[in-house]
Motif scaffolding. Structure first.
Motif, PDB file in Angstrom:
ATOM      1  N   ILE A 110     -34.065  38.532 -45.090  1.00  0.00           N
ATOM      2  CA  ILE A 110     -34.783  37.627 -44.780  1.00  0.00           C
ATOM      3  C   ILE A 110     -35.790  37.166 -43.507  1.00  0.00           C
ATOM      4  N   ASN A 111     -36.826  37.326 -43.256  1.00  0.00           N
ATOM      5  CA  ASN A 111     -37.900  36.334 -42.948  1.00  0.00           C
ATOM      6  C   ASN A 111     -38.007  36.171 -42.050  1.00  0.00           C
ATOM      7  N   ASN A 112     -36.896  35.347 -41.820  1.00  0.00           N
ATOM      8  CA  ASN A 112     -36.364  34.589 -40.249  1.00  0.00           C
ATOM      9  C   ASN A 112     -35.465  33.775 -40.433  1.00  0.00           C
ATOM     10  N   LEU A 113     -34.715  33.245 -39.340  1.00  0.00           N
ATOM     11  CA  LEU A 113     -33.231  32.603 -39.718  1.00  0.00           C
ATOM     12  C   LEU A 113     -33.261  30.949 -39.009  1.00  0.00           C
ATOM     13  N   GLN A 114     -33.055  29.963 -39.241  1.00  0.00           N
ATOM     14  CA  GLN A 114     -33.604  28.874 -38.669  1.00  0.00           C
ATOM     15  C   GLN A 114     -31.840  27.947 -37.897  1.00  0.00           C
ATOM     16  N   TRP A 115     -32.072  27.124 -37.086  1.00  0.00           N
ATOM     17  CA  TRP A 115     -30.542  26.409 -37.013  1.00  0.00           C
ATOM     18  C   TRP A 115     -31.012  24.705 -36.984  1.00  0.00           C
ATOM     19  N   TYR A 116     -30.460  24.008 -37.380  1.00  0.00           N
ATOM     20  CA  TYR A 116     -30.795  23.056 -37.469  1.00  0.00           C
ATOM     21  C   TYR A 116     -29.277  21.340 -36.871  1.00  0.00           C
ATOM     22  N   ARG A 117     -29.585  20.551 -36.685  1.00  0.00           N
ATOM     23  CA  ARG A 117     -28.764  20.366 -36.097  1.00  0.00           C
ATOM     24  C   ARG A 117     -28.674  18.398 -36.454  1.00  0.00           C
ATOM     25  N   GLN A 118     -27.463  18.128 -37.283  1.00  0.00           N
ATOM     26  CA  GLN A 118     -27.098  16.534 -38.099  1.00  0.00           C
ATOM     27  C   GLN A 118     -26.519  15.776 -37.204  1.00  0.00           C
ATOM     28  N   ASN A 119     -27.055  14.367 -36.629  1.00  0.00           N
ATOM     29  CA  ASN A 119     -26.479  13.865 -36.104  1.00  0.00           C
ATOM     30  C   ASN A 119     -25.954  12.635 -36.621  1.00  0.00           C
ATOM     31  N   SER A 120     -24.537  11.987 -36.608  1.00  0.00           N
ATOM     32  CA  SER A 120     -24.383  11.136 -37.998  1.00  0.00           C
ATOM     33  C   SER A 120     -24.532  11.292 -38.791  1.00  0.00           C
ATOM     34  N   GLY A 121     -24.836  12.587 -40.004  1.00  0.00           N
ATOM     35  CA  GLY A 121     -25.249  12.526 -41.114  1.00  0.00           C
ATOM     36  C   GLY A 121     -27.036  11.721 -41.588  1.00  0.00           C
ATOM     37  N   ARG A 122     -27.438  11.666 -40.280  1.00  0.00           N
ATOM     38  CA  ARG A 122     -29.005  11.707 -40.910  1.00  0.00           C
ATOM     39  C   ARG A 122     -29.450  12.005 -40.887  1.00  0.00           C
ATOM     40  N   GLY A 123     -31.041  12.624 -40.924  1.00  0.00           N
ATOM     41  CA  GLY A 123     -32.265  13.226 -41.092  1.00  0.00           C
ATOM     42  C   GLY A 123     -31.811  14.343 -39.772  1.00  0.00           C
ATOM     43  N   LEU A 124     -32.141  16.048 -40.655  1.00  0.00           N
ATOM     44  CA  LEU A 124     -32.190  17.317 -39.720  1.00  0.00           C
ATOM     45  C   LEU A 124     -32.678  17.640 -38.316  1.00  0.00           C
ATOM     46  N   VAL A 125     -32.300  17.604 -37.784  1.00  0.00           N
ATOM     47  CA  VAL A 125     -33.654  18.796 -36.456  1.00  0.00           C
ATOM     48  C   VAL A 125     -33.687  19.636 -36.462  1.00  0.00           C
ATOM     49  N   HIS A 126     -34.940  20.224 -36.317  1.00  0.00           N
ATOM     50  CA  HIS A 126     -35.443  21.458 -35.706  1.00  0.00           C
ATOM     51  C   HIS A 126     -35.061  22.492 -34.217  1.00  0.00           C
ATOM     52  N   LEU A 127     -34.125  23.219 -34.870  1.00  0.00           N
ATOM     53  CA  LEU A 127     -33.198  23.614 -32.905  1.00  0.00           C
ATOM     54  C   LEU A 127     -34.551  24.773 -32.808  1.00  0.00           C
ATOM     55  N   ILE A 128     -33.858  25.562 -33.636  1.00  0.00           N
ATOM     56  CA  ILE A 128     -35.027  27.254 -33.133  1.00  0.00           C
ATOM     57  C   ILE A 128     -35.049  27.807 -34.435  1.00  0.00           C
ATOM     58  N   LEU A 129     -35.625  29.265 -34.496  1.00  0.00           N
ATOM     59  CA  LEU A 129     -35.843  30.098 -35.468  1.00  0.00           C
ATOM     60  C   LEU A 129     -35.854  30.974 -35.036  1.00  0.00           C
ATOM     61  N   ILE A 130     -35.457  32.754 -35.812  1.00  0.00           N
ATOM     62  CA  ILE A 130     -35.051  33.302 -35.539  1.00  0.00           C
ATOM     63  C   ILE A 130     -35.983  34.465 -35.532  1.00  0.00           C
ATOM     64  N   ARG A 131     -36.306  35.151 -35.426  1.00  0.00           N
ATOM     65  CA  ARG A 131     -37.595  36.122 -36.739  1.00  0.00           C
ATOM     66  C   ARG A 131     -36.451  37.267 -37.421  1.00  0.00           C
ATOM     67  N   SER A 132     -36.754  38.094 -38.216  1.00  0.00           N
ATOM     68  CA  SER A 132     -35.994  39.243 -38.348  1.00  0.00           C
ATOM     69  C   SER A 132     -36.378  40.444 -37.709  1.00  0.00           C
TER      70      SER A 132
END
Lengths: 110, 114
Positions: free
Chosen positions: A29-51
């Motif tokens: 990977i070049n980076n890995l990202q984390w997302y949050r999803q509330n109640s089956g709706r659209g996802l929101v980007h939380l944080i990215l960490i580079r390799s």
């Protein structure tokens, strides 16, 4: 296709406790990202960490990355009821689309 | 950042019919992505939509079932054709931000097929 596995699949904690979620992935990977999803709706980007990073902080979030083990963890400190959501890790496939892990459903009770 | 408007937000459809989902982005983007999220599951990539060319479908998804249009750099549609109850899912469109460091999502379309 899913890139990685997350564990636990579900996590229930009390407000004020810390929540740790783990993610494993399969390819380089070049980076890995984390997302949050509330109640089956659209996802929101939380944080990215580079390799080339091992740890990153953002507010109450702490992300670690171990490229030798192809794994990452997301720690949410001092959890709140509003943190109740599903959390997904994601990696970028060949510079194009994001591929998501299976996710962890977090429930924080007051 | 990008703001994505997706509609409809939800629909209940009869089996055998088709539903077209629209996705409008507030900026021009090269690629738009369509995902399916089955109940209790993660997001699975259906296809990548490029303006001016046919969409690229992932394994297990075919154009006859999920035709995609991309008439310009800010708009795309996904059609779920000849629906069955197994198509009941949330469908999401997405774009990548600058340097591919963040993805932006529409609010999703919750489809129920009865």
């Amino acid at each position: 296709s899913q890139q990685g596995e997350e564990d636990p699949q579900a996590l229930s904690i009390q407000e004020g406790e810390n929540a740790t979620m783990n993610c494993s992935y399969k390819t380089s990977i070049n980076n890995l990202q984390w997302y949050r999803q509330n109640s089956g709706r659209g996802l929101v980007h939380l944080i990215l960490i580079r390799s080339n990073e091992r740890e990153k902080h953002s507010g109450r979030l702490r992300v670690t990355l171990d490229t030798s083990k192809k794994s990452s963890s997301l720690l949410i400190t001092a959890s709140r009821a509003a943190d109740t959501a599903s959390y997904f890790c994601a990696t970028l496939r060949a510079g194009t689309a994001l591929i998501f892990g299976k996710g962890t459903t977090l429930s924080v009770s007051s | 950042s990008a703001v994505i408007s997706q509609k409809p937000s939800r629909d209940i459809c009869q089996r055998g019919t088709s539903l077209t989902i629209q996705c409008q982005v507030d900026s021009q983007v090269t690629m738009m992505f369509w995902y399916r999220q089955q109940p209790g599951q993660s997001l699975t990539l259906i296809a990548t939509a490029n303006q001016g060319s046919e969409a690229t479908y992932e394994s297990g998804f075919v154009i006859d079932k999920f035709p995609i249009s991309r008439p310009n750099l800010t708009f795309s549609t996904l059609t779920v054709s000849n629906m069955s109850p197994e198509d009941s899912s949330i469908y999401l469109c997405s774009v990548l931000g600058r340097a591919n460091t963040e993805a932006f999502f529409g609010q999703g379309t919750r489809l129920t097929v009865v």
